[in-house]
Scaffold this motif. Sequence first.
Motif, PDB file in Angstrom:
ATOM      1  N   ALA A 143     -14.961   1.180  -6.697  1.00 46.50           N
ATOM      2  CA  ALA A 143     -15.544   1.289  -5.738  1.00 46.50           C
ATOM      3  C   ALA A 143     -14.790  -0.095  -4.172  1.00 46.50           C
ATOM      4  N   VAL A 144     -14.937  -1.040  -5.029  1.00 46.39           N
ATOM      5  CA  VAL A 144     -14.542  -1.593  -4.409  1.00 46.39           C
ATOM      6  C   VAL A 144     -13.390  -2.075  -2.985  1.00 46.39           C
ATOM      7  N   PRO A 145     -12.768  -2.244  -4.336  1.00 47.00           N
ATOM      8  CA  PRO A 145     -11.377  -1.832  -4.204  1.00 47.00           C
ATOM      9  C   PRO A 145     -11.231  -1.200  -3.938  1.00 47.00           C
ATOM     10  N   ALA A 146     -11.160   0.299  -3.873  1.00 43.26           N
ATOM     11  CA  ALA A 146     -10.402   1.449  -3.575  1.00 43.26           C
ATOM     12  C   ALA A 146     -11.092   1.128  -1.832  1.00 43.26           C
ATOM     13  N   VAL A 147     -11.952   0.415  -1.491  1.00 41.35           N
ATOM     14  CA  VAL A 147     -12.285   0.668   0.297  1.00 41.35           C
ATOM     15  C   VAL A 147     -11.902  -0.626   0.306  1.00 41.35           C
ATOM     16  N   LEU A 148     -11.256  -1.633   0.456  1.00 38.42           N
ATOM     17  CA  LEU A 148     -10.688  -2.525   0.748  1.00 38.42           C
ATOM     18  C   LEU A 148      -9.745  -1.093   0.835  1.00 38.42           C
ATOM     19  N   LEU A 149      -8.495  -0.714   0.018  1.00 39.68           N
ATOM     20  CA  LEU A 149      -7.134  -0.824   0.076  1.00 39.68           C
ATOM     21  C   LEU A 149      -7.212   0.563   0.999  1.00 39.68           C
ATOM     22  N   THR A 150      -8.088   1.584   1.089  1.00 42.66           N
ATOM     23  CA  THR A 150      -8.059   2.279   2.168  1.00 42.66           C
ATOM     24  C   THR A 150      -8.220   1.925   3.618  1.00 42.66           C
ATOM     25  N   THR A 151      -8.944   0.872   4.049  1.00 39.64           N
ATOM     26  CA  THR A 151      -9.279   0.553   5.841  1.00 39.64           C
ATOM     27  C   THR A 151      -7.889  -0.643   4.911  1.00 39.64           C
ATOM     28  N   GLY A 152      -7.403  -1.018   4.650  1.00 36.27           N
ATOM     29  CA  GLY A 152      -6.018  -2.002   4.975  1.00 36.27           C
ATOM     30  C   GLY A 152      -4.787  -1.388   4.823  1.00 36.27           C
ATOM     31  N   THR A 153      -5.018   0.157   3.835  1.00 34.52           N
ATOM     32  CA  THR A 153      -2.938   0.243   3.980  1.00 34.52           C
ATOM     33  C   THR A 153      -3.639   1.142   4.957  1.00 34.52           C
ATOM     34  N   GLY A 154      -4.276   1.785   5.503  1.00 32.24           N
ATOM     35  CA  GLY A 154      -4.444   2.770   6.573  1.00 32.24           C
ATOM     36  C   GLY A 154      -4.620   2.564   8.031  1.00 32.24           C
ATOM     37  N   GLY A 155      -5.305   1.404   7.754  1.00 33.47           N
ATOM     38  CA  GLY A 155      -5.006   0.196   9.220  1.00 33.47           C
ATOM     39  C   GLY A 155      -3.674  -0.187  10.004  1.00 33.47           C
ATOM     40  N   VAL A 156      -3.165  -0.468   8.679  1.00 36.10           N
ATOM     41  CA  VAL A 156      -2.199  -0.984   8.722  1.00 36.10           C
ATOM     42  C   VAL A 156      -0.515  -0.043   9.350  1.00 36.10           C
ATOM     43  N   ALA A 157      -1.181   0.952   8.231  1.00 43.49           N
ATOM     44  CA  ALA A 157      -0.018   2.665   8.566  1.00 43.49           C
ATOM     45  C   ALA A 157      -0.390   3.389  10.259  1.00 43.49           C
ATOM     46  N   LEU A 158      -2.014   3.313  10.562  1.00 42.85           N
ATOM     47  CA  LEU A 158      -2.025   3.251  12.012  1.00 42.85           C
ATOM     48  C   LEU A 158      -1.147   2.358  12.971  1.00 42.85           C
ATOM     49  N   LEU A 159      -1.184   1.520  12.063  1.00 44.06           N
ATOM     50  CA  LEU A 159      -0.396   0.161  13.160  1.00 44.06           C
ATOM     51  C   LEU A 159       0.998   0.418  13.144  1.00 44.06           C
ATOM     52  N   ASN A 160       1.720   0.475  12.214  1.00 50.31           N
ATOM     53  CA  ASN A 160       3.188   1.599  11.783  1.00 50.31           C
ATOM     54  C   ASN A 160       3.819   2.540  13.162  1.00 50.31           C
ATOM     55  N   LEU A 161       2.550   3.410  12.990  1.00 46.75           N
ATOM     56  CA  LEU A 161       2.353   5.325  13.916  1.00 46.75           C
ATOM     57  C   LEU A 161       2.931   4.020  15.017  1.00 46.75           C
ATOM     58  N   TRP A 162       1.303   3.576  15.339  1.00 46.18           N
ATOM     59  CA  TRP A 162       1.592   3.060  17.312  1.00 46.18           C
ATOM     60  C   TRP A 162       2.654   2.014  17.783  1.00 46.18           C
ATOM     61  N   ALA A 163       3.727   1.417  16.450  1.00 49.71           N
ATOM     62  CA  ALA A 163       4.477   0.283  16.648  1.00 49.71           C
ATOM     63  C   ALA A 163       5.954   1.037  17.158  1.00 49.71           C
ATOM     64  N   ARG A 164       5.949   2.576  16.249  1.00 52.04           N
ATOM     65  CA  ARG A 164       7.223   2.935  15.725  1.00 52.04           C
ATOM     66  C   ARG A 164       7.368   4.029  17.248  1.00 52.04           C
ATOM     67  N   GLN A 165       6.559   4.981  17.596  1.00 52.10           N
ATOM     68  CA  GLN A 165       6.124   5.430  19.519  1.00 52.10           C
ATOM     69  C   GLN A 165       7.292   6.065  19.095  1.00 52.10           C
TER      70      GLN A 165
END
Length: 303
Positions: A143-165
């Motif tokens: 559970a602990v790494p699953a939460v960290l992985l979800t928030t971490g990769t999800g956050g970077v993925a959103l930044l990636n979409l924002w940067a790509r425009q």
Amino acid sequence: MTTALSAATAPATRTRRGPSGLVWTVLRLHRTALVFGGLALAVASGCLVWMYAIGDEARRGMGGCAEPVAVEGLPSCASIDAATTDTYTFFIGLLATSLSFVIFPVAAWSGGALIARELENGTAQLAWTQSVTPARWLAAKLAVPAVLLTTGTGGVALLNLWARQHDGPDLGGDWYYSDVFIVTGPTVVAYPLAGLALGALAGLLWRRALPAAGVGFAATLLLYNVLERYRADLWPTVTRVEPGGFELPRSAWQRGWNDGLTRATYHPRSHFWPLQYVETGILLAVAAVATFAAFRLLRRRMP
């Protein structure tokens, strides 16, 4: 008077704050991985902010220009910095590749360090002899790494979409390229979760760090290659037939055509989300089955 004095001089009870129990144990035991993961997240986030900052200039470099001065709405060629375009394309592609390959180190770490190493050195068995049941131990480990992985990769993925425009394919790559496809949808989160579960199952099966890490890596490599190979078959293609011949747009993912291009099968750009949802569902199903198998295996091997 004595009672009042005793109450006044009695030491105050300190309340411990912060994480405790199994969550704190998992974080403390794997703080090195947490630090490196946090650093990687910070570097990726900073790089994506930089890509967003130079994105407009990079896009200008992909369009037409006028020489010697700007005419007809085109910028002057002297005002365009080709190096910026090359820098943007290189780093946005590098980040996409890195994000799409996160599944492999996650699986190796999950199988080797997260599960098998503690079984191999007896740390897990020691915890089970105290107040922690094997099921609770495994649940916290996942559970602990699953939460960290979800928030971490999800956050970077959103930044990636924002940067790509919504970049064109010449800058960010066509939507059906494997790296681009994975990092621009929910699959970017589902892949690491599948790797985490497969690695944990490998750790429980082999119970030795090095073999478990290798098996976890191999299992996720197989999963990655199978999905990449059959991705186009996860959703029905469109068939277009025109006797006079035609030309498909670049955004079409061509899957089959004849020599005169009078008949073609392809995925239009609108198939991006159906393909994403199906692949994400498969990955989450793999993660769920591997997690269920890990708990069953742990229960069977306990006395």
